[in-house]
Every structure is written in C-alpha cells, then in structure tokens.
Design a protein around this motif. Structure first.
Motif, PDB file in Angstrom:
ATOM      1  N   VAL A   1       0.826  -1.206   0.000  1.00  0.00           N
ATOM      2  CA  VAL A   1       0.000   0.000   0.000  1.00  0.00           C
ATOM      3  C   VAL A   1       0.861   1.257   0.000  1.00  0.00           C
ATOM      4  O   VAL A   1       0.778   2.089  -0.915  1.00  0.00           O
ATOM      5  N   GLU A   2       1.700   1.419   1.028  1.00  0.00           N
ATOM      6  CA  GLU A   2       2.397   2.683   1.217  1.00  0.00           C
ATOM      7  C   GLU A   2       3.467   2.943   0.154  1.00  0.00           C
ATOM      8  O   GLU A   2       3.496   4.022  -0.457  1.00  0.00           O
ATOM      9  N   LEU A   3       4.356   1.971  -0.073  1.00  0.00           N
ATOM     10  CA  LEU A   3       5.411   2.204  -1.062  1.00  0.00           C
ATOM     11  C   LEU A   3       4.868   2.382  -2.480  1.00  0.00           C
ATOM     12  O   LEU A   3       5.346   3.268  -3.207  1.00  0.00           O
ATOM     13  N   PRO A   4       3.894   1.578  -2.927  1.00  0.00           N
ATOM     14  CA  PRO A   4       3.353   1.835  -4.272  1.00  0.00           C
ATOM     15  C   PRO A   4       2.746   3.235  -4.410  1.00  0.00           C
ATOM     16  O   PRO A   4       2.907   3.881  -5.452  1.00  0.00           O
ATOM     17  N   LEU A   5       2.066   3.714  -3.358  1.00  0.00           N
ATOM     18  CA  LEU A   5       1.472   5.053  -3.435  1.00  0.00           C
ATOM     19  C   LEU A   5       2.541   6.144  -3.331  1.00  0.00           C
ATOM     20  O   LEU A   5       2.366   7.240  -3.868  1.00  0.00           O
TER      21      LEU A   5
ATOM     22  N   LEU B   1      10.152   8.399  -7.423  1.00  0.00           N
ATOM     23  CA  LEU B   1      10.690   8.391  -8.783  1.00  0.00           C
ATOM     24  C   LEU B   1      11.062   9.802  -9.228  1.00  0.00           C
ATOM     25  O   LEU B   1      12.048   9.985  -9.956  1.00  0.00           O
ATOM     26  N   THR B   2      10.312  10.791  -8.794  1.00  0.00           N
ATOM     27  CA  THR B   2      10.686  12.176  -9.089  1.00  0.00           C
ATOM     28  C   THR B   2      12.052  12.494  -8.481  1.00  0.00           C
ATOM     29  O   THR B   2      12.881  13.166  -9.106  1.00  0.00           O
TER      30      THR B   2
ATOM     31  N   GLY C   1       8.489   5.003 -15.150  1.00  0.00           N
ATOM     32  CA  GLY C   1       7.302   5.509 -14.483  1.00  0.00           C
ATOM     33  C   GLY C   1       6.026   4.974 -15.102  1.00  0.00           C
ATOM     34  O   GLY C   1       5.087   4.589 -14.388  1.00  0.00           O
ATOM     35  N   ARG C   2       5.996   4.931 -16.416  1.00  0.00           N
ATOM     36  CA  ARG C   2       4.791   4.430 -17.092  1.00  0.00           C
ATOM     37  C   ARG C   2       4.557   2.946 -16.803  1.00  0.00           C
ATOM     38  O   ARG C   2       3.418   2.476 -16.766  1.00  0.00           O
ATOM     39  N   LEU C   3       5.648   2.218 -16.604  1.00  0.00           N
ATOM     40  CA  LEU C   3       5.539   0.778 -16.369  1.00  0.00           C
ATOM     41  C   LEU C   3       5.277   0.432 -14.910  1.00  0.00           C
ATOM     42  O   LEU C   3       4.750  -0.647 -14.615  1.00  0.00           O
ATOM     43  N   THR C   4       5.662   1.319 -13.999  1.00  0.00           N
ATOM     44  CA  THR C   4       5.606   0.965 -12.577  1.00  0.00           C
ATOM     45  C   THR C   4       4.594   1.762 -11.770  1.00  0.00           C
ATOM     46  O   THR C   4       4.291   1.375 -10.635  1.00  0.00           O
TER      47      THR C   4
ATOM     48  N   ILE D   1      -2.960   6.553 -10.182  1.00  0.00           N
ATOM     49  CA  ILE D   1      -2.261   7.492  -9.306  1.00  0.00           C
ATOM     50  C   ILE D   1      -1.199   8.294 -10.047  1.00  0.00           C
ATOM     51  O   ILE D   1      -0.402   8.986  -9.431  1.00  0.00           O
ATOM     52  N   ARG D   2      -1.183   8.211 -11.365  1.00  0.00           N
ATOM     53  CA  ARG D   2      -0.244   9.014 -12.114  1.00  0.00           C
ATOM     54  C   ARG D   2      -0.610  10.487 -12.005  1.00  0.00           C
ATOM     55  O   ARG D   2      -1.778  10.865 -12.073  1.00  0.00           O
TER      56      ARG D   2
END
Length: 214
Positions: free
Chosen positions: A127-131, A137-138, A204-207, A212-213
C-alpha cells in the motif's frame, strides 16, 4: 577541422567515454535509490528523523568538486572516489522524496489495509510504497540529472567518463581542437541526460498505476 569532422574522427573514443560515464552514473543512482528508500522507510514515522532526512538534501549545496577533493584522501583517485561522491550526492533528494511520499499516503487507506488484516510489512510493501513511488521516482529523476553532470567533475581525479574529454580541452586551450573537445564532451553529457530521463519516464509508465499518475 570542423566540429563534425572531429566527431567523425573521434566517435569511437567518445562512445567509449559515454559508456564509461553511464557505467558510473547508473549504478550510483541504483545504490542511492535503494539507500534513499531505506532511509525513508526507517525515518518517515519519526518526526525528527524524518525531518532530518528531508533537510539532508541541503548537503548537495556543497560544491561537487570540493566534495570529490575531500574524498580523495579516503578513496584515492579514479573510479572509487567517483562512485562514493556520486552515491552521496544522489542519496539526499531520493531520501527526501521517500519521506515526503510515505508521509503523503492517505491514512484512511493504511487503516483500511490494517482493517483487513494486513501486517505492518504488508501494508508498507503493498500500500504505502506503491502510493509513495511517484514522488520517489521524481527524486530519482532529479538525482540522475544531478549525477550525470557531477560525474564530469570526476575527471579531475582520474575518474572515467566524458569529463575526460572536457578536461583535455580545458587543459590545452591553445590546441586547435580544444573547443571541439569541450563541446563534444558537453553535448555527450547532455545527450546521456536526455536518454536517462526518457528511460525513467518509461519506468514511471511501467511501474506507476494509471490511477495514481500525476
């Protein structure tokens, strides 16, 4: 000799220098990303620790050449000092964004995950890391841009990369190809930076989940 003739004559050497440049920058970005995320995970729940990790980005205000010079007595000349310096420069922005990203996760989503029986580690990983990944990534993109440029300074301590080409031109400004050397090295670094940026946009597009983009 024109600049284009210089490029044609030296393209193999320039390509080799570009590969060495990328070969230093990319592993350092990878290590800095792992360490930065770990710092974020360990510190984001603690007020002072998280604030310290966020404030640590001011370390990059230290002139890169001075930082590299200070590391020479410890790591010597060549690739080792370049790797240490680049990793240290890449770590702060990634750690800062990791803390900010994890702190920015909606608590209601974490509570919902807790309510369905997820363990603390499962909530973090699922939950937390994916969000938090988009801001992380920025930070990775910002660190990559910085390290691509800073890596050129490693040539001053016998580090590899396109900085060698720039340094050769600056060291002998009276040579007829001095400007071509500096320009070739500079444009090569810019080209690498653009390639890295395009690669990270693809990552970024793949992950990053479409919902949430930014």
């Amino acid at each position: 000799m024109s600049f284009w003739e210089y490029l044609d004559d030296r393209h193999q050497q320039l390509l080799a220098d570009a590969c060495r440049h990328a070969g230093v920058v990319l592993p350092c970005v990878a290590v800095a990303t792992v360490l930065g995320v770990l710092v974020g995970v360990v510190s984001y729940r603690g007020g002072r620790a998280g604030d310290l990790a966020t404030a640590a980005s001011t370390v990059t205000a230290v002139p890169a050449l001075a930082a590299i010079g200070l590391l020479v007595p410890v790591a010597g000349y060549g690739t080792p000092v370049a790797v240490i310096a680049l990793t240290l420069y890449g770590l702060p922005p990634i750690a800062r964004n990791a803390v900010m990203g994890l702190r920015g996760v909606d608590p209601a989503l974490v509570d919902a995950a807790r309510g369905i029986g997820m363990s603390r580690s499962a909530r973090l990983l699922r939950v937390e890391l994916p969000l938090a990944w988009p801001p992380i990534l920025t930070g990775v993109r910002a660190a990559t841009r910085t390290l691509t440029g800073v890596a050129a300074l490693a040539a001053c301590v016998s580090g590899p990369g396109l900085g060698e080409e720039i340094l050769r031109g600056l060291a002998a400004p009276d040579r007829p190809d001095a400007l071509d050397q500096v320009l070739a090295g500079t444009l090569g670094i810019v080209a690498l930076g653009l390639l890295f940026e395009a690669g990270l946009v693809l990552v970024g597009r793949l992950t990053v989940a479409r919902g949430i983009r930014g």
